[in-house]
Write an enzyme that holds these catalytic residues in place. Sequence first.
Site, mmCIF file in Angstrom:
data_model
loop_
_atom_site.group_PDB
_atom_site.id
_atom_site.type_symbol
_atom_site.label_atom_id
_atom_site.label_comp_id
_atom_site.label_asym_id
_atom_site.label_seq_id
_atom_site.Cartn_x
_atom_site.Cartn_y
_atom_site.Cartn_z
ATOM 1 N N HIS A 119 7.480 -82.410 -95.005
ATOM 2 C CA HIS A 119 6.977 -81.155 -95.594
ATOM 3 C C HIS A 119 5.935 -80.450 -94.744
ATOM 4 O O HIS A 119 5.399 -79.436 -95.182
ATOM 5 C CB HIS A 119 6.339 -81.417 -96.953
ATOM 6 C CG HIS A 119 7.307 -81.835 -98.009
ATOM 7 N ND1 HIS A 119 7.953 -80.943 -98.835
ATOM 8 C CD2 HIS A 119 7.751 -83.049 -98.371
ATOM 9 C CE1 HIS A 119 8.743 -81.604 -99.666
ATOM 10 N NE2 HIS A 119 8.635 -82.887 -99.398
ATOM 11 N N LYS A 138 -2.075 -69.574 -103.768
ATOM 12 C CA LYS A 138 -1.660 -70.797 -103.071
ATOM 13 C C LYS A 138 -2.928 -71.532 -102.680
ATOM 14 O O LYS A 138 -4.027 -70.991 -102.843
ATOM 15 C CB LYS A 138 -0.832 -70.482 -101.819
ATOM 16 C CG LYS A 138 -1.470 -69.393 -100.937
ATOM 17 C CD LYS A 138 -0.602 -69.044 -99.745
ATOM 18 C CE LYS A 138 0.520 -68.085 -100.044
ATOM 19 N NZ LYS A 138 1.849 -68.633 -99.988
ATOM 20 N N ARG A 139 -2.788 -72.771 -102.183
ATOM 21 C CA ARG A 139 -3.981 -73.461 -101.711
ATOM 22 C C ARG A 139 -4.680 -72.625 -100.641
ATOM 23 O O ARG A 139 -4.033 -71.869 -99.911
ATOM 24 C CB ARG A 139 -3.601 -74.836 -101.150
ATOM 25 C CG ARG A 139 -3.240 -75.828 -102.232
ATOM 26 C CD ARG A 139 -4.418 -76.076 -103.155
ATOM 27 N NE ARG A 139 -5.406 -76.884 -102.482
ATOM 28 C CZ ARG A 139 -5.626 -78.181 -102.713
ATOM 29 N NH1 ARG A 139 -4.941 -78.800 -103.657
ATOM 30 N NH2 ARG A 139 -6.529 -78.844 -102.045
ATOM 31 N N LYS A 158 -2.823 -70.464 -94.020
ATOM 32 C CA LYS A 158 -2.240 -69.537 -95.000
ATOM 33 C C LYS A 158 -2.916 -68.160 -94.922
ATOM 34 O O LYS A 158 -2.450 -67.184 -95.474
ATOM 35 C CB LYS A 158 -2.351 -70.112 -96.402
ATOM 36 C CG LYS A 158 -1.526 -71.401 -96.580
ATOM 37 C CD LYS A 158 -1.675 -71.975 -97.974
ATOM 38 C CE LYS A 158 -1.025 -73.323 -98.159
ATOM 39 N NZ LYS A 158 0.432 -73.269 -98.374
ATOM 40 N N THR A 181 7.258 -72.054 -101.601
ATOM 41 C CA THR A 181 8.151 -71.927 -102.757
ATOM 42 C C THR A 181 7.650 -70.805 -103.660
ATOM 43 O O THR A 181 8.439 -70.187 -104.371
ATOM 44 C CB THR A 181 8.223 -73.246 -103.564
ATOM 45 O OG1 THR A 181 6.904 -73.758 -103.704
ATOM 46 C CG2 THR A 181 9.106 -74.264 -102.871
ATOM 47 N N LYS A 226 9.535 -67.576 -105.860
ATOM 48 C CA LYS A 226 9.270 -67.190 -107.255
ATOM 49 C C LYS A 226 8.960 -65.701 -107.351
ATOM 50 O O LYS A 226 9.406 -65.016 -108.277
ATOM 51 C CB LYS A 226 8.101 -68.017 -107.809
ATOM 52 C CG LYS A 226 8.403 -69.502 -107.874
ATOM 53 C CD LYS A 226 7.154 -70.360 -108.099
ATOM 54 C CE LYS A 226 7.463 -71.828 -107.794
ATOM 55 N NZ LYS A 226 6.271 -72.672 -107.645
#
Length: 795
Positions: free
Chosen positions: A348, A527-528, A533, A635, A639
């Site tokens: 992952h 998100k985290r 990110k 993911t 969504k």
Amino acid sequence: MTSSDLRDSILHHLKYSLGKDAAHAVTQDWRMALSLAVRDRITDPWFDATRTAYAGQNKRVYYLSMEFLIGRLLQDAIVNLGLLETAHEAFTDLGLPLDTVLSNEPDAALGNGGLGRLAACFIESLSSLAVPAMGYGIRYEHGLFKQSFVQGRQIEAPEDWLQQTHAWEFERPESTYHIGFGGRVVQKDGRSVWEPEDGLIAQAYDTPVIGWKGRWANTLRLWSAKPTQIFDLDRFNSGDYIAASAPETLARTISRVLYPDDTTPQGKELRLKQEFFFTAASLRDALRRFESEYDDLHLLPQKVAFQLNDTHPAIAGPELVRLLHDERGLPMDEAIATARGCLAYTNHTLLPEALERWPVELMGRLLPRHLQIIERIDAAHAAEKPDRRANALEDGEVKMGELAFIMGHKVNGVSALHTDLMKQTVFKELHRLHPDRIINQTNGVTPRRWVLGANPRLSTLITDAIGDGWVGDLEQLSGLETHLDDAGFLDRFAAAKRGNKTDLVDWVQRNQGIALDPDAMFDVQIKRIHEYKRQHLNILEAIALWQEIRDNPNADWTPRVKIFGGKAAPGYVFAKEIIHLINDVAAVLNADPVTSKYLKVVFLPNYNVTLAERLIPASDLSEQISTAGKEASGTGNMKFALNGAPTIGTLDGANVEIREHVGTDNFFLFGMTAPEVDARRELGDHAAQAIAADPRLARALDAVRDDTFAPGDPGRHAGIAENLSGHDYFVVCSDFTDYWRAQREVDAAYADQGGWMRMAALNTARSGWFSSDRSMRGYLADIWRTGPALGADGE
Ligand code: CJB
């Protein structure tokens, strides 16, 4: 089941299971009573599924995961049983809104982020597909910490979901395994025998997971650690009460807390113990089940598949070899081959700091026999592939990625790009030796929770247009495309989005005291918090936009609300500084009388599954802006697209495939590609060059550096400014200019609401491929080599 049947069942449980009189019941009692009534409806399909799997001698899939981020379960179960309307009516009769009851449920946060949520989607899909499967994990007493903000800083408090009785689980006091640690390996009758020094008990707790239409239910079996000896009576009698309870305290520590770390495992002994604890218990449990049906161990790969969700359960390789060879007498080479036939590994992340490595000293001390077996595995591998070195043991460390690779018959990436990068980078050597082992299985999300449950307005619209087959076969969403030329359909699509946004506006007003305009674009990054990110890229753009609006307040700005949500690992100082900066920027921007009608920033605390279910249906724009090459898949991105929010994003993870599916015109692309990022980093001064080339970026960074957002406290955010204008490993500055350009394209597109809604609806219509049912079918065909136990007709 009629609503009066359900009401009777609720009242029955209220009285006989909970011992409450309806006249005195509080919301929690009603929620428990409803959960028990719904659980009753799951029990028969659950038993039937088990019986069918035994009778059909089906292969079983075991999904081993340190994390299952399941969130709330009640609504999901009601939706999958088709009881939503019935439950609404039952509670209308009882005089309480169903939503009040549903929102009383704690959010089971047994995971950090994407990896744990993926496991939850997969287990639901396996039930919906009627595949005999079981999720194995840890029953953490405390899930992911609760986040709040004090003066803009993240504060962490323990999470306490088990303070209340967990309505869904069945305790299994009879399903226990003794798990050892430490000790030594002795030779007995020519065999190696591990004699552990310490030990504890793994006890099972089962939660049924019901699939779509209630056809099938699988089990999520979570292990809780118990002491072998409840307490030390001698010490108790001598008055040393603390020492007397030490055995229990020590044992319970193993399943006490989820590591609040997303991609960087703590190199701690406790973590390795947790990993061995749940993996060993799960393997023994699965072997016990297998041996109750078959007596030939060579059948194991035909009947049992173990999927390792990242390297956390990678100790499964040596443990299964130990169980087969040491305990059951299979010759070593056969034990290794048999274990490999059962095991497969999902990678992952490529982040080097997240690829688990354990010091040999630690492994040898905690798991001495496993260390010997790992040496044998390496030797066998070297004998098989003598030309190159690619071992699990290297430089005094056990490399769990390599171990999982060598012991798995398949190794999968979670998006097409990530799979290619695995082949080119971390597993380059092993890939050369085993060119057929790495395969791609792009992630997916369950449509039951993420569309049908979370977005009833959109779901009704879709079902009115194309029928309800899409819930079990998400690719039917493509049928929506023919409706896009119908203005009535797009109006209803817009009305659904508007309704969701209005609900969110009310919720934010009630919970945060912030007024938002539902006509503004809701631009969401949830998100985290992590440098890769790039939440700091997003907030830098907000700062630059704010400065520009102030320069030119009468221009035709597209109103926008930037919404953030996410937790930072408590030890990740820089991520916490990013949170602090976003909150400080929000305070200044939201109080600005000139600009705040065009631009607001909101950071919603304690982001979790439930908040995601609230936010995603109300979003207009999905921020997927990671440094290319760093996000394995994502993911959340799926969504948002499914719920009609176009993406602004880089060519990273599954964004690449989302863009291919929804069409390049319906995706706002920006930024460097993964190879371009690598090349850019070669320039030592890439950030300085980017800043020199873009005065807008320079000015935004100056505001971060001075006390614009930290009045009276200059320097508060200087660390971020220094990082970005110096090393800037995640190339925030080098991607800023193109990000700004893409954001202005978003503004223009949003200003044309007709065009925007069409784009949003196309995102929904073309995202059906991102169902976790499709992912699971891929694993079934390419890795597990098995299929559903029921046909589509239920037989
Ligand atoms: N991921 O959530 C985690 N935790 C980890 O320790 C490593 C990776 C995420 O897994 C998701 C599911 O595959 C991916 O979508 C995401 O990109 C990745 O960061």
